[in-house]
Design a protein around this motif. Sequence first.
Motif, PDB file in Angstrom:
ATOM      1  N   PHE A  10      45.429  39.594  40.684  1.00 48.24           N
ATOM      2  CA  PHE A  10      44.905  40.874  40.211  1.00 48.24           C
ATOM      3  C   PHE A  10      45.492  41.301  38.859  1.00 48.24           C
ATOM      4  O   PHE A  10      45.076  42.320  38.308  1.00 48.24           O
ATOM      5  N   PHE A  11      46.458  40.555  38.317  1.00 48.42           N
ATOM      6  CA  PHE A  11      47.233  41.041  37.187  1.00 48.42           C
ATOM      7  C   PHE A  11      47.006  40.277  35.882  1.00 48.42           C
ATOM      8  O   PHE A  11      47.617  40.592  34.875  1.00 48.42           O
ATOM      9  N   SER A  12      46.131  39.299  35.885  1.00 50.51           N
ATOM     10  CA  SER A  12      45.917  38.518  34.673  1.00 50.51           C
ATOM     11  C   SER A  12      45.019  39.276  33.694  1.00 50.51           C
ATOM     12  O   SER A  12      44.135  40.041  34.103  1.00 50.51           O
ATOM     13  N   PRO A  13      45.214  39.062  32.388  1.00 47.24           N
ATOM     14  CA  PRO A  13      44.336  39.703  31.391  1.00 47.24           C
ATOM     15  C   PRO A  13      42.876  39.303  31.586  1.00 47.24           C
ATOM     16  O   PRO A  13      41.975  40.115  31.357  1.00 47.24           O
ATOM     17  N   ASP A  18      37.292  40.931  32.859  1.00 55.24           N
ATOM     18  CA  ASP A  18      36.029  40.686  33.556  1.00 55.24           C
ATOM     19  C   ASP A  18      36.297  40.193  34.982  1.00 55.24           C
ATOM     20  O   ASP A  18      36.250  38.995  35.264  1.00 55.24           O
ATOM     21  N   PRO A  19      36.593  41.127  35.897  1.00 51.32           N
ATOM     22  CA  PRO A  19      36.840  40.708  37.284  1.00 51.32           C
ATOM     23  C   PRO A  19      35.612  40.149  37.967  1.00 51.32           C
ATOM     24  O   PRO A  19      35.717  39.384  38.928  1.00 51.32           O
ATOM     25  N   TYR A  20      34.424  40.497  37.447  1.00 45.03           N
ATOM     26  CA  TYR A  20      33.199  40.139  38.152  1.00 45.03           C
ATOM     27  C   TYR A  20      32.919  38.639  38.079  1.00 45.03           C
ATOM     28  O   TYR A  20      32.418  38.047  39.040  1.00 45.03           O
ATOM     29  N   ALA A  21      33.237  38.012  36.957  1.00 45.89           N
ATOM     30  CA  ALA A  21      33.065  36.568  36.854  1.00 45.89           C
ATOM     31  C   ALA A  21      34.032  35.854  37.798  1.00 45.89           C
ATOM     32  O   ALA A  21      33.674  34.853  38.444  1.00 45.89           O
ATOM     33  N   VAL A  22      35.248  36.387  37.903  1.00 48.01           N
ATOM     34  CA  VAL A  22      36.239  35.803  38.813  1.00 48.01           C
ATOM     35  C   VAL A  22      35.768  35.929  40.254  1.00 48.01           C
ATOM     36  O   VAL A  22      35.825  34.979  41.046  1.00 48.01           O
ATOM     37  N   PHE A 382      46.404  50.047  33.927  1.00 49.33           N
ATOM     38  CA  PHE A 382      46.753  49.760  35.322  1.00 49.33           C
ATOM     39  C   PHE A 382      46.329  48.366  35.782  1.00 49.33           C
ATOM     40  O   PHE A 382      45.696  48.201  36.816  1.00 49.33           O
ATOM     41  N   SER A 383      46.650  47.343  34.992  1.00 51.71           N
ATOM     42  CA  SER A 383      46.311  45.989  35.417  1.00 51.71           C
ATOM     43  C   SER A 383      46.858  45.746  36.824  1.00 51.71           C
ATOM     44  O   SER A 383      48.039  45.936  37.084  1.00 51.71           O
ATOM     45  N   GLY A 384      45.987  45.328  37.720  1.00 53.11           N
ATOM     46  CA  GLY A 384      46.394  45.078  39.099  1.00 53.11           C
ATOM     47  C   GLY A 384      46.253  46.270  40.006  1.00 53.11           C
ATOM     48  O   GLY A 384      46.400  46.161  41.217  1.00 53.11           O
ATOM     49  N   SER A 385      45.961  47.439  39.439  1.00 53.30           N
ATOM     50  CA  SER A 385      45.794  48.643  40.245  1.00 53.30           C
ATOM     51  C   SER A 385      44.459  48.608  40.969  1.00 53.30           C
ATOM     52  O   SER A 385      43.594  47.770  40.700  1.00 53.30           O
ATOM     53  N   ILE A 386      44.277  49.543  41.872  1.00 50.37           N
ATOM     54  CA  ILE A 386      42.977  49.665  42.537  1.00 50.37           C
ATOM     55  C   ILE A 386      41.936  50.267  41.602  1.00 50.37           C
ATOM     56  O   ILE A 386      40.735  50.208  41.885  1.00 50.37           O
TER      57      ILE A 386
END
Length: 400
Positions: A10-13, A18-22, A382-386
């Motif tokens: 959850f903490f990578s740049p 773009d969390p959606y591609a992941v 808040f990288s990694g936050s909800i």
Amino acid sequence: MTDKLPFEFFFSPEFSADPYAVYAGLRAKGPVHPIDFPPGASSFVIVDYEYARPALNDPRLSKSLTNGPEWFRDAVSQQNPVLADNMLMSDPPDHTRLRRLVQKAFTPRRIEQLRPRVQHITDELIDSFDGDRIELIDAFAFPLPIIVICELLGVPDADRADFRAWSGTLVNPVLTEEQARDNEAASTALRGYFEALIAERRAKPTDDLVGALVTSTELSEQELVSTLALLLIAGHETTVNLIGNGMLALLRNRDQLDLLRAEPDLLPNAVEEFLRYDAPVERGTFRIALEDLEIAGTPIPKGSFVHVSIGAAGRDPSVFEQADDLDVTRSDNRHVAFGHGIHFCLGAPLARMEGQIAFGSLLRRLPDIELGCEERELSWRFSGSILRSLAALPVTIRRG
């Protein structure tokens, strides 16, 4: 089942950008994946709609801190006690009691009565824009909801700079000793603020929400402080993100911006689409399995943490046609950005109303608005936050 995802997932740049591609890559392998978060715990993340939505209302998944591992209870109680005893962190019957006490302040009818005031605040903020280059989060997306929630609660909005600093610290993950100290300090400061305000309201009763809650005999002192902290933080952080994420989506999709400007009747639809497309809350707050169970054939041992990705569910192509496309005309938008079931967001009517006024006013009063930086220069708080929250949104504008 895939190998366990690392703690840093959850903490990578790349994930922040773009969390959606992941998530799409994970979804292609299955709906449920083990993850090392919190580190060393038995934990899983759900990345599709079919299993995410019912998990949000599954009574076998507890929201109560008391059902967490002892080390987790101790960590939260030490670092962040001000947010440990409210409706978000409880199960029935406590959840039912706590929610009932504040629900009457957030009925659609009560919220609709606030519409003229929200419009007035919105217009004043746009009037105050200075020059042709604006940082939209600081100048608009943050002050609008914090002023509104402060007025609803009866809290001086002059203190909003402190609230922003405290809430920003409290919603961030605690990964280092320094962050733990900062978190504990913010929790102590917010608690002290509300304890003083409660004492003031008891001495001089008022008819605002704080004034109403301090007269309740159904709330313990800790529950009262924690409930006020939750209302303040949740009442503005998520709407900041709705406005910021939604405006960025429009600036990246000029055809949708032009369509919405030409057809303002689409505003309610558009707000729902922003909530689906880039949800203000990327994943739900923690849930803990009360018993051994299975989700999508994956064994979830008792005591495990279950993370529900709201953002991933909103981009599930099996539910939403062309899920990665922004479409302000989209109908039957069954997103779960406000949750589902008994924990459905209490402030949803307020957030929807603020969003409709905010986007409508910006597009009506600013006939020319452009992204004021290269997209690669954007960053996320808040990288990694909800939370899914832009650090800043620079724009160039021309007034009508």
